[in-house]
Design a protein around this motif. Sequence first.
Motif, PDB file in Angstrom:
ATOM      1  N   GLY A 133       6.435  10.084   3.195  1.00 47.69           N
ATOM      2  CA  GLY A 133       5.170  10.073   2.320  1.00 47.69           C
ATOM      3  C   GLY A 133       4.039  10.124   2.796  1.00 47.69           C
ATOM      4  O   GLY A 133       3.092  10.317   2.353  1.00 47.69           O
ATOM      5  N   LEU A 134       3.860   9.777   4.323  1.00 42.71           N
ATOM      6  CA  LEU A 134       2.606   9.633   4.902  1.00 42.71           C
ATOM      7  C   LEU A 134       1.992  11.224   5.030  1.00 42.71           C
ATOM      8  O   LEU A 134       2.589  12.107   5.048  1.00 42.71           O
ATOM      9  CB  LEU A 134       2.614   8.878   5.983  1.00 42.71           C
ATOM     10  CG  LEU A 134       2.674   7.380   5.993  1.00 42.71           C
ATOM     11  CD1 LEU A 134       4.191   6.939   5.741  1.00 42.71           C
ATOM     12  CD2 LEU A 134       1.977   6.628   6.996  1.00 42.71           C
ATOM     13  N   ARG A 135       0.860  11.297   5.315  1.00 44.74           N
ATOM     14  CA  ARG A 135       0.023  12.451   5.699  1.00 44.74           C
ATOM     15  C   ARG A 135      -0.321  12.516   7.135  1.00 44.74           C
ATOM     16  O   ARG A 135      -0.619  11.122   7.523  1.00 44.74           O
ATOM     17  CB  ARG A 135      -0.906  12.975   4.811  1.00 44.74           C
ATOM     18  CG  ARG A 135      -0.560  13.329   3.237  1.00 44.74           C
ATOM     19  CD  ARG A 135       0.422  14.319   3.250  1.00 44.74           C
ATOM     20  NE  ARG A 135       1.018  14.423   2.013  1.00 44.74           N
ATOM     21  CZ  ARG A 135       2.319  14.357   1.596  1.00 44.74           C
ATOM     22  NH1 ARG A 135       3.109  13.795   2.588  1.00 44.74           N
ATOM     23  NH2 ARG A 135       2.782  14.497   0.526  1.00 44.74           N
ATOM     24  N   VAL A 136      -0.671  13.609   7.535  1.00 41.33           N
ATOM     25  CA  VAL A 136      -1.211  13.557   8.987  1.00 41.33           C
ATOM     26  C   VAL A 136      -2.444  14.496   9.041  1.00 41.33           C
ATOM     27  O   VAL A 136      -2.545  15.503   8.698  1.00 41.33           O
ATOM     28  CB  VAL A 136      -0.277  14.132   9.979  1.00 41.33           C
ATOM     29  CG1 VAL A 136      -0.576  14.434  11.530  1.00 41.33           C
ATOM     30  CG2 VAL A 136       1.111  13.424   9.949  1.00 41.33           C
ATOM     31  N   ALA A 137      -3.478  13.965   9.952  1.00 39.72           N
ATOM     32  CA  ALA A 137      -4.770  14.546  10.133  1.00 39.72           C
ATOM     33  C   ALA A 137      -4.764  14.824  11.597  1.00 39.72           C
ATOM     34  O   ALA A 137      -4.564  14.042  12.571  1.00 39.72           O
ATOM     35  CB  ALA A 137      -5.916  13.803   9.437  1.00 39.72           C
ATOM     36  N   ILE A 138      -5.395  15.981  11.968  1.00 42.73           N
ATOM     37  CA  ILE A 138      -6.110  16.134  13.235  1.00 42.73           C
ATOM     38  C   ILE A 138      -7.270  15.944  13.384  1.00 42.73           C
ATOM     39  O   ILE A 138      -8.059  16.369  12.706  1.00 42.73           O
ATOM     40  CB  ILE A 138      -5.680  17.560  13.736  1.00 42.73           C
ATOM     41  CG1 ILE A 138      -4.254  18.188  13.746  1.00 42.73           C
ATOM     42  CG2 ILE A 138      -6.398  18.080  15.127  1.00 42.73           C
ATOM     43  CD1 ILE A 138      -3.778  19.214  14.278  1.00 42.73           C
ATOM     44  N   ASP A 139      -7.512  14.873  14.088  1.00 39.89           N
ATOM     45  CA  ASP A 139      -9.064  14.413  14.309  1.00 39.89           C
ATOM     46  C   ASP A 139      -9.858  15.098  15.293  1.00 39.89           C
ATOM     47  O   ASP A 139      -9.352  15.694  16.120  1.00 39.89           O
ATOM     48  CB  ASP A 139      -9.051  13.009  14.795  1.00 39.89           C
ATOM     49  CG  ASP A 139     -10.227  12.270  14.306  1.00 39.89           C
ATOM     50  OD1 ASP A 139     -11.128  12.809  13.719  1.00 39.89           O
ATOM     51  OD2 ASP A 139     -10.536  10.798  14.860  1.00 39.89           O
ATOM     52  N   ASP A 140     -11.019  15.182  15.303  1.00 39.16           N
ATOM     53  CA  ASP A 140     -11.898  15.882  16.099  1.00 39.16           C
ATOM     54  C   ASP A 140     -11.707  17.165  16.206  1.00 39.16           C
ATOM     55  O   ASP A 140     -11.682  17.713  17.301  1.00 39.16           O
ATOM     56  CB  ASP A 140     -11.960  15.224  17.488  1.00 39.16           C
ATOM     57  CG  ASP A 140     -12.516  13.619  17.304  1.00 39.16           C
ATOM     58  OD1 ASP A 140     -13.287  13.220  16.633  1.00 39.16           O
ATOM     59  OD2 ASP A 140     -11.826  12.849  18.443  1.00 39.16           O
TER      60      ASP A 140
ATOM     61  N   TRP B  72       0.968  -1.265  -0.095  1.00 41.69           N
ATOM     62  CA  TRP B  72      -0.045  -0.123  -0.033  1.00 41.69           C
ATOM     63  C   TRP B  72       0.980   1.230  -0.004  1.00 41.69           C
ATOM     64  O   TRP B  72       1.879   1.547   0.885  1.00 41.69           O
ATOM     65  CB  TRP B  72      -0.941  -0.068   1.291  1.00 41.69           C
ATOM     66  CG  TRP B  72      -1.896   1.239   1.281  1.00 41.69           C
ATOM     67  CD1 TRP B  72      -1.784   2.232   2.052  1.00 41.69           C
ATOM     68  CD2 TRP B  72      -3.046   1.568   0.468  1.00 41.69           C
ATOM     69  NE1 TRP B  72      -2.838   3.025   1.826  1.00 41.69           N
ATOM     70  CE2 TRP B  72      -3.512   2.583   0.958  1.00 41.69           C
ATOM     71  CE3 TRP B  72      -3.632   0.619  -0.786  1.00 41.69           C
ATOM     72  CZ2 TRP B  72      -4.736   3.138   0.217  1.00 41.69           C
ATOM     73  CZ3 TRP B  72      -4.637   1.358  -1.270  1.00 41.69           C
ATOM     74  CH2 TRP B  72      -5.050   2.528  -0.700  1.00 41.69           C
ATOM     75  N   PRO B  73       0.704   2.276  -1.028  1.00 42.29           N
ATOM     76  CA  PRO B  73       1.409   3.399  -0.926  1.00 42.29           C
ATOM     77  C   PRO B  73       1.461   4.516   0.198  1.00 42.29           C
ATOM     78  O   PRO B  73       0.340   4.544   0.669  1.00 42.29           O
ATOM     79  CB  PRO B  73       1.088   3.990  -2.546  1.00 42.29           C
ATOM     80  CG  PRO B  73      -0.454   3.783  -2.539  1.00 42.29           C
ATOM     81  CD  PRO B  73      -0.469   2.292  -1.832  1.00 42.29           C
ATOM     82  N   ALA B  74       2.644   4.682   0.621  1.00 47.07           N
ATOM     83  CA  ALA B  74       2.551   5.630   1.881  1.00 47.07           C
ATOM     84  C   ALA B  74       1.965   7.182   1.457  1.00 47.07           C
ATOM     85  O   ALA B  74       1.336   7.702   2.121  1.00 47.07           O
ATOM     86  CB  ALA B  74       4.081   5.819   2.256  1.00 47.07           C
TER      87      ALA B  74
END
Length: 585
Positions: A476-483, A444-446
């Motif tokens: 290469g991954l991305r970061v999300a701030i949840d809530d 699975w691609p980063a």
Amino acid sequence: MSRTAPDLATPRVVARITGLLTAMGGLAAVALVLGTPGGLDHVHPGVAVLGPLTTLLGLAVIRWGHLVPRGFFQVLLAVGVMGIGVFAHHSPTVSGAVAVLALAVFAAMAAFLFFSLAWGLGFLAELLVIGAVVVVLRGDIAAGTAGVLAVLVLGSAGAIGVLGRRAASAEEDALTGLVNRRGFDEALDAAVRTALYRGEPLSAALFDLDHFKAVNDTSGHAAGDQLLRSVADAWRPRLPRGAVLARHGGDEFSLLLPGFDGDRALRCAEELRAALPGIGTSVGVTQLEVGDAPSDLMRRADAALYRGKTLGRGRSELDAGGQSPLARDLAAALAAGPGGGLAVHLQPIVTTHDGGLAGVEALVRWTSPGRGAVPPAEFVPVAEQEGLVGALGAFVWATACRDARTLSEATGRALFLTVNVSGLELYDPGFPDRVLAALEAAGWPAARTVVEVTESLVEAETARSVAALHVLREHGLRVAIDDFGTGYSALSRLDTLPTDYLKLDNSFVATITTSSRRARLLRSVVALADALELVLVAEGVETPEQARALRELGCPLAQGYLYGRPAPVAELVAELARTTAAVRA
């Protein structure tokens, strides 16, 4: 007086080196007696047996010496020097006496290598006095020879003393004068072995100075360094006997407490925290359990520290050890693999302008054979508290990446995958490597992978957690701030944290059709996200009216029951196939 190697040398190292020197001295004495013509006839039997006895004693020290107190070795050296004097006095030849006195070099080396400078100097004085007495009583050793022996002993002691201090500085924190991480790890290994052998309790604690980064940012690193020194100075005189305090790194301190159970160690940690008025401190405490490795002990202390910080900082948390019934069932489910009832469901994330599938969020589910469906809000905290979150996270990542690839291939879409990450999991130094390994194993691609962290986790951020996010983004991954939009406000750090996505909390979305102020606020959040080049995802969309409002306000992505509930990948593939067939018909 500066510290030397004695405070850092492990019991096993002290035992092996002292035992080796003792055994070699005994063998030298045996060789002298046997190698001197008529030696056995001229040496008193009581003196002759000193060599063999000393050799056996040295071998015993090598084998079992790490189990005895440090004071035993001081007595051993003091008595050993007297034995050297007795043997040298009764030696049948002058050359034999000189050779025996030369063995004092071994004793001088051990004294300055393993004990304090003050004790070593006192021992050196004893050694020189005994040597002088032997020279005077025998009367046949030339003054020049005696002088050479004295220089040899003094030179050896001085050289070993310098080397001992250099070795000590390698395991000493230059800023605080405490043990550093390397020295603590060596002391920890020795303490665990001793505790398990003797069946005695052993506890460890990890301290973290609250908001230390703010001190460096506002007052400068010099002020931060002074704060660390003041903490070390305040704690050092309050340490129990036998305790090892180290600067573990940054603003983190570690404490090793041999002989302390968890409750007693917690009280000790509280006393140390109380000794720092005006300095907020969080601490995690744990006790060694049967079968634990040193890394297990510190991992649980680390977990307890993190729990204390997420619960509000400025507190002490004790990891009591053992597992609750729910934790035992969860551990069994993780060990059982696919048959354990654990599964990953995927919830669609769509584009608001056309409802097309853009990505999925991975959500863990557990159906226990004996308990039925267990809510994530119930078993995920248990996994965090009882050391199972790493295994649970590994299962989620492996399954989610594999299922996302299956769904992406079935739809022919370049979908992205988001995975929620526990703060404790992110705090683990090995977490980035495990994630990257899961991506590689699943193919699975980063670049199409998003790590979700909550605002509360961001508020409790540590340098280690933020560094892990940076490492993942570099791959290469991305970061999300949840809530986003509830609880703590992360607005002040959005420009510095490694963030790519904002996920609006469902409680925020629920009122956008009934509150004009909330709608205007959402429009501002959309503008903020655009300005910071962040992708906005609205969660909890349940009605067509909410979907229309989000579309009109310019929110690009959304998820919620309106678009699809979390489901196994097979169900999603089948549903998408039915939808495609219906559209074509």
